[in-house]
Design a protein around this motif. Structure first.
Motif, PDB file in Angstrom:
ATOM      1  N   GLN A 162       0.821  -1.212   0.000  1.00  0.00           N
ATOM      2  CA  GLN A 162       0.000   0.000   0.000  1.00  0.00           C
ATOM      3  C   GLN A 162       0.855   1.261   0.000  1.00  0.00           C
ATOM      4  OE1 GLN A 162      -2.687   0.086   3.323  1.00  0.00           O
ATOM      5  NE2 GLN A 162      -3.340   2.192   2.968  1.00  0.00           N
ATOM      6  N   GLY A 163       1.884   1.276   0.815  1.00  0.00           N
ATOM      7  CA  GLY A 163       2.680   2.486   0.972  1.00  0.00           C
ATOM      8  C   GLY A 163       3.563   2.807  -0.207  1.00  0.00           C
ATOM      9  N   LEU A 164       3.914   1.812  -1.022  1.00  0.00           N
ATOM     10  CA  LEU A 164       4.763   2.083  -2.180  1.00  0.00           C
ATOM     11  C   LEU A 164       4.095   3.030  -3.171  1.00  0.00           C
ATOM     12  CD1 LEU A 164       6.364  -1.422  -2.856  1.00  0.00           C
ATOM     13  CD2 LEU A 164       7.548   0.651  -2.153  1.00  0.00           C
ATOM     14  N   SER A 165       2.777   3.095  -3.141  1.00  0.00           N
ATOM     15  CA  SER A 165       2.058   4.000  -4.038  1.00  0.00           C
ATOM     16  C   SER A 165       1.513   5.227  -3.318  1.00  0.00           C
ATOM     17  CB  SER A 165       0.894   3.262  -4.707  1.00  0.00           C
ATOM     18  OG  SER A 165      -0.019   2.772  -3.738  1.00  0.00           O
ATOM     19  N   GLN A 166       1.478   5.202  -1.960  1.00  0.00           N
ATOM     20  CA  GLN A 166       0.850   6.293  -1.226  1.00  0.00           C
ATOM     21  C   GLN A 166       1.810   7.110  -0.376  1.00  0.00           C
ATOM     22  OE1 GLN A 166      -3.362   3.832  -0.558  1.00  0.00           O
ATOM     23  NE2 GLN A 166      -2.472   4.996   1.102  1.00  0.00           N
ATOM     24  N   ASN A 167       3.025   6.622  -0.162  1.00  0.00           N
ATOM     25  CA  ASN A 167       3.947   7.320   0.719  1.00  0.00           C
ATOM     26  C   ASN A 167       4.314   8.690   0.138  1.00  0.00           C
ATOM     27  OD1 ASN A 167       7.190   7.708   1.388  1.00  0.00           O
ATOM     28  ND2 ASN A 167       5.947   7.111   3.131  1.00  0.00           N
ATOM     29  N   LEU A 168       4.255   9.717   0.971  1.00  0.00           N
ATOM     30  CA  LEU A 168       4.474  11.089   0.496  1.00  0.00           C
ATOM     31  C   LEU A 168       5.928  11.347   0.124  1.00  0.00           C
ATOM     32  CD1 LEU A 168       2.187  13.053   2.996  1.00  0.00           C
ATOM     33  CD2 LEU A 168       1.690  12.346   0.648  1.00  0.00           C
ATOM     34  N   ASN A 169       6.868  10.736   0.831  1.00  0.00           N
ATOM     35  CA  ASN A 169       8.282  10.918   0.475  1.00  0.00           C
ATOM     36  C   ASN A 169       8.576  10.341  -0.894  1.00  0.00           C
ATOM     37  OD1 ASN A 169       9.000  12.256   2.841  1.00  0.00           O
ATOM     38  ND2 ASN A 169       9.401  10.357   3.934  1.00  0.00           N
ATOM     39  N   ILE A 170       7.981   9.195  -1.202  1.00  0.00           N
ATOM     40  CA  ILE A 170       8.169   8.603  -2.532  1.00  0.00           C
ATOM     41  C   ILE A 170       7.554   9.492  -3.596  1.00  0.00           C
ATOM     42  CG2 ILE A 170       7.615   6.623  -3.986  1.00  0.00           C
ATOM     43  CD1 ILE A 170       7.732   4.862  -1.523  1.00  0.00           C
ATOM     44  N   GLN A 171       6.375  10.035  -3.305  1.00  0.00           N
ATOM     45  CA  GLN A 171       5.732  10.913  -4.274  1.00  0.00           C
ATOM     46  C   GLN A 171       6.567  12.170  -4.526  1.00  0.00           C
ATOM     47  OE1 GLN A 171       1.630  11.701  -3.229  1.00  0.00           O
ATOM     48  NE2 GLN A 171       1.189   9.544  -2.845  1.00  0.00           N
ATOM     49  N   GLN A 172       7.204  12.685  -3.488  1.00  0.00           N
ATOM     50  CA  GLN A 172       8.088  13.840  -3.680  1.00  0.00           C
ATOM     51  C   GLN A 172       9.258  13.496  -4.589  1.00  0.00           C
ATOM     52  OE1 GLN A 172       9.180  15.996   0.008  1.00  0.00           O
ATOM     53  NE2 GLN A 172       7.484  14.928   0.997  1.00  0.00           N
ATOM     54  N   SER A 173       9.850  12.334  -4.377  1.00  0.00           N
ATOM     55  CA  SER A 173      10.995  11.934  -5.203  1.00  0.00           C
ATOM     56  C   SER A 173      10.579  11.726  -6.658  1.00  0.00           C
ATOM     57  CB  SER A 173      11.635  10.663  -4.637  1.00  0.00           C
ATOM     58  OG  SER A 173      10.745   9.568  -4.714  1.00  0.00           O
ATOM     59  N   LEU A 174       9.341  11.280  -6.888  1.00  0.00           N
ATOM     60  CA  LEU A 174       8.852  11.136  -8.259  1.00  0.00           C
ATOM     61  C   LEU A 174       8.705  12.495  -8.924  1.00  0.00           C
ATOM     62  CD1 LEU A 174       6.151   8.355  -7.731  1.00  0.00           C
ATOM     63  CD2 LEU A 174       8.311   8.110  -8.938  1.00  0.00           C
ATOM     64  N   GLU A 175       8.273  13.486  -8.166  1.00  0.00           N
ATOM     65  CA  GLU A 175       8.158  14.827  -8.735  1.00  0.00           C
ATOM     66  C   GLU A 175       9.516  15.400  -9.110  1.00  0.00           C
ATOM     67  OE1 GLU A 175       5.661  16.586  -9.755  1.00  0.00           O
ATOM     68  OE2 GLU A 175       4.268  14.994  -9.226  1.00  0.00           O
ATOM     69  N   ARG A 176      10.547  15.007  -8.371  1.00  0.00           N
ATOM     70  CA  ARG A 176      11.891  15.511  -8.696  1.00  0.00           C
ATOM     71  C   ARG A 176      12.375  14.979 -10.042  1.00  0.00           C
ATOM     72  NH1 ARG A 176      12.872  13.888  -3.164  1.00  0.00           N
ATOM     73  NH2 ARG A 176      12.357  15.630  -1.787  1.00  0.00           N
ATOM     74  N   ILE A 177      11.827  13.871 -10.491  1.00  0.00           N
ATOM     75  CA  ILE A 177      12.159  13.388 -11.833  1.00  0.00           C
ATOM     76  C   ILE A 177      11.644  14.370 -12.872  1.00  0.00           C
ATOM     77  CG2 ILE A 177      11.709  11.564 -13.525  1.00  0.00           C
ATOM     78  CD1 ILE A 177      11.759   9.547 -11.311  1.00  0.00           C
ATOM     79  N   ASN A 178      10.411  14.861 -12.674  1.00  0.00           N
ATOM     80  CA  ASN A 178       9.878  15.867 -13.603  1.00  0.00           C
ATOM     81  C   ASN A 178      10.756  17.112 -13.632  1.00  0.00           C
ATOM     82  OD1 ASN A 178       7.474  14.429 -14.362  1.00  0.00           O
ATOM     83  ND2 ASN A 178       6.621  14.907 -12.358  1.00  0.00           N
ATOM     84  N   GLN A 179      11.228  17.523 -12.463  1.00  0.00           N
ATOM     85  CA  GLN A 179      12.092  18.692 -12.395  1.00  0.00           C
ATOM     86  C   GLN A 179      13.417  18.445 -13.110  1.00  0.00           C
ATOM     87  OE1 GLN A 179      12.368  19.607  -8.176  1.00  0.00           O
ATOM     88  NE2 GLN A 179      10.171  19.248  -7.920  1.00  0.00           N
ATOM     89  N   ALA A 180      13.974  17.262 -12.902  1.00  0.00           N
ATOM     90  CA  ALA A 180      15.246  16.939 -13.555  1.00  0.00           C
ATOM     91  C   ALA A 180      15.075  16.822 -15.061  1.00  0.00           C
ATOM     92  CB  ALA A 180      15.802  15.635 -12.979  1.00  0.00           C
ATOM     93  N   GLU A 181      13.915  16.308 -15.493  1.00  0.00           N
ATOM     94  CA  GLU A 181      13.632  16.212 -16.927  1.00  0.00           C
ATOM     95  C   GLU A 181      13.586  17.602 -17.554  1.00  0.00           C
ATOM     96  OE1 GLU A 181      12.465  13.906 -20.395  1.00  0.00           O
ATOM     97  OE2 GLU A 181      13.192  13.275 -18.443  1.00  0.00           O
ATOM     98  N   ALA A 182      12.941  18.537 -16.869  1.00  0.00           N
ATOM     99  CA  ALA A 182      12.877  19.911 -17.378  1.00  0.00           C
ATOM    100  C   ALA A 182      14.251  20.558 -17.378  1.00  0.00           C
ATOM    101  CB  ALA A 182      11.907  20.729 -16.530  1.00  0.00           C
ATOM    102  N   ALA A 183      15.078  20.212 -16.374  1.00  0.00           N
ATOM    103  CA  ALA A 183      16.419  20.793 -16.304  1.00  0.00           C
ATOM    104  C   ALA A 183      17.279  20.340 -17.478  1.00  0.00           C
ATOM    105  CB  ALA A 183      17.083  20.406 -14.981  1.00  0.00           C
ATOM    106  N   VAL A 184      17.041  19.134 -18.003  1.00  0.00           N
ATOM    107  CA  VAL A 184      17.786  18.661 -19.181  1.00  0.00           C
ATOM    108  C   VAL A 184      17.488  19.552 -20.381  1.00  0.00           C
ATOM    109  CG1 VAL A 184      18.049  16.755 -20.819  1.00  0.00           C
ATOM    110  CG2 VAL A 184      17.910  16.284 -18.368  1.00  0.00           C
TER     111      VAL A 184
END
Length: 488
Positions: free
Chosen positions: A66-88
């Protein structure tokens, strides 16, 4: 003789292949062939290993999934991928041509007896300007290279967040069950001590016991009662933390944990692999390596600023003028030309920037080495504990059994008047202490098992397009080669 018209494009092609700064090379460091208490068998890909299922606890299994999809720290790290993608995209945009287009329309006229313009004037115009900074020394190519390395690090950071979540969840669950076990032990012992108190009061009435015996028995009952609230508080705190990890109301988890449950017990063995496996399986090591690659690319960015830069720019501005009652017409102006910038004197700031980038790269290499050595230490510590925990648990099981038998014998002897109440109370204390020590040993065994699996990098779900949503998966980070030095 080669003409300038022929030589200029050839020169640009040659310069386009120039890239300043060093190329990143996967770091290396000597590692022992095996852990001090491990084997020599190499681990494969253990990212998908659901090691927590070895506890055989369906509630823990459900929480982990359950937590692998709902944990807030994981969700934050997923958003950082979007940021890194834009930085490229941002990092490489400076080396591409830019085009800006604009348009305007103005209507003007005059009123009054002194007006000099007899009609209305409409001016319609537009402009288009283009500029292109030639990336002769690879400044933007290095910047994009560094941004891609940071994107790789962002993907690996998701794996780090998942490992951290699994460790935190599993340990919190183990702690919650541990405190539930302590409450159960206290309640069981409370019943035994109340029975002893009742027996002592009966013997007081029969003249076989003193008031002192009754007071001592009452004191032990109250002592046991005083420990239960503390255990319940610790249990609640562990459950509240589980709820935070799952991003659900605490009442939901409390309801699911009610009724108690056995302490998670792991039976079996863990294949630790060899130290070189950590470089492939530990996501935090991959993050450190990708950060090193990004820092190395920044050296090239800094060095490129030491050299001349050439930019091409041009503009075209058409306009149309319409005058009522007089002449109208159009006019188009244009311009084009190169611009050369030469960094001649800057007070040493550009070279200082290069030194700063070089120092940052060396620092990231040291960080990588420290991450690897710390990972090896963590595995060896956990491996040492896991290999011995079973011995501690077995010895404490035997101790509890012995003390329980001693309690039965002392109670029977006290009833017959062959021994004193102090013998019974001492036996009860020994049973309680042994049971608590056993519960703590079972808890520690589970925690060590969790630590070992986290230390070898097992159980995370790799970040990919399937679980990141619309974010495309980055190119996988380079496999780091480590030189392996056999342990003596």
């Amino acid at each position: 003789m080669v003409s300038i018209r022929t030589a200029a494009p050839a020169l640009l092609l040659i310069l386009a292949g120039c890239v300043t700064g060093p190329d990143h090379k996967p770091p290396e460091m000597p590692l022992p062939a095996k852990f001090s208490e491990g084997g020599t068998k190499i681990n494969g890909d253990i990212a998908g290993s659901q090691w927590w299922t070895a506890f055989g606890d369906s509630r823990l299994n459900a929480f982990a999934s359950q937590g692998l999809s709902q944990n807030l720290n994981i969700q934050q790290s997923l958003e950082r991928i979007n940021q890194a993608e834009a930085a490229v995209v941002t990092a490489g945009a400076g080396g591409l041509p830019s085009l800006t287009v604009s348009g305007d329309n103005t209507t003007s006229g005059q009123k009054g007896s002194l007006r000099t313009q007899t009609g209305t004037r409409n001016v319609t115009g537009g402009s288009a300007s283009v500029s292109w900074l030639l990336d002769l020394w690879g400044q933007y190519r290095r910047a994009r290279e560094g941004a891609n390395a940071s994107l790789d690090a962002a993907y690996s950071s998701v794996d780090v967040a998942r490992l951290t979540y699994l460790q935190d969840l599993a340990k919190s669950y183990v702690n919650a069950r541990y405190y539930q076990a302590l409450v159960s032990i206290a309640q069981e012992n409370l019943k035994s001590r109340r029975d002893t108190l009742s027996l002592t009061k009966f013997q007081l009435e029969a003249g076989a016991a003193s008031r002192l015996d009754v007071v001592q028995a009452e004191g032990l009952v109250n002592s046991t009662l005083s420990t239960i609230p503390g255990y319940e508080i610790s249990y609640r705190q562990a459950v509240h933390h589980i709820a935070t990890l799952l991003n659900v109301p605490s009442a939901t988890v409390i309801a699911q944990m009610q009724g108690g449950g056995k302490q998670p017990v792991f039976r079996g063995s863990v294949r630790s692999g060899v130290p070189a496996d950590l470089i492939r399986n530990r996501p935090d090591i991959r993050v450190a390596e990708r950060n090193l690659a990004a820092a190395t690319a920044q050296i090239g960015v800094a060095e490129a600023k030491l050299f001349p830069s050439i930019s091409l720019s041009g503009a075209i501005s058409p306009s149309y003028i319409h005058n009522t009652g007089s002449a109208s017409g159009s006019l188009t102006s244009w311009s084009f030309g190169p611009t050369l910038n030469l960094p001649i004197f800057d007070g040493g700031s550009l070279r200082a920037g290069v030194k700063n980038a070089e120092s940052s790269s060396r620092e990231q290499y040291i960080v990588w080495k420290q991450t690897v050595t710390t990972a090896v230490e963590q595995v060896e510590n956990a491996l040492s504990a896991v290999s011995r925990d079973a011995q501690t648990v077995a010895a404490l099981h035997a101790q509890v059994k012995s003390y329980q038998e001693a309690l039965q014998l002392s109670t029977a002897s006290y009833k017959d008047g062959a021994s004193s109440l102090l013998d019974v109370l001492d036996a009860q204390r020994n049973v309680t202490s042994a049971q608590q020590s056993l519960a703590q040993a079972v808890q520690q065994s589970a925690l060590d098992y969790i630590s070992l699996n986290i230390a070898i990098g097992a159980g995370y779900v790799p970040a990919s397009k399937a679980n990141v949503g619309q974010v495309p998966a980055a190119a996988p980070a380079k496999v780091i080669k480590a030189s392996v030095k056999k342990a003596s």
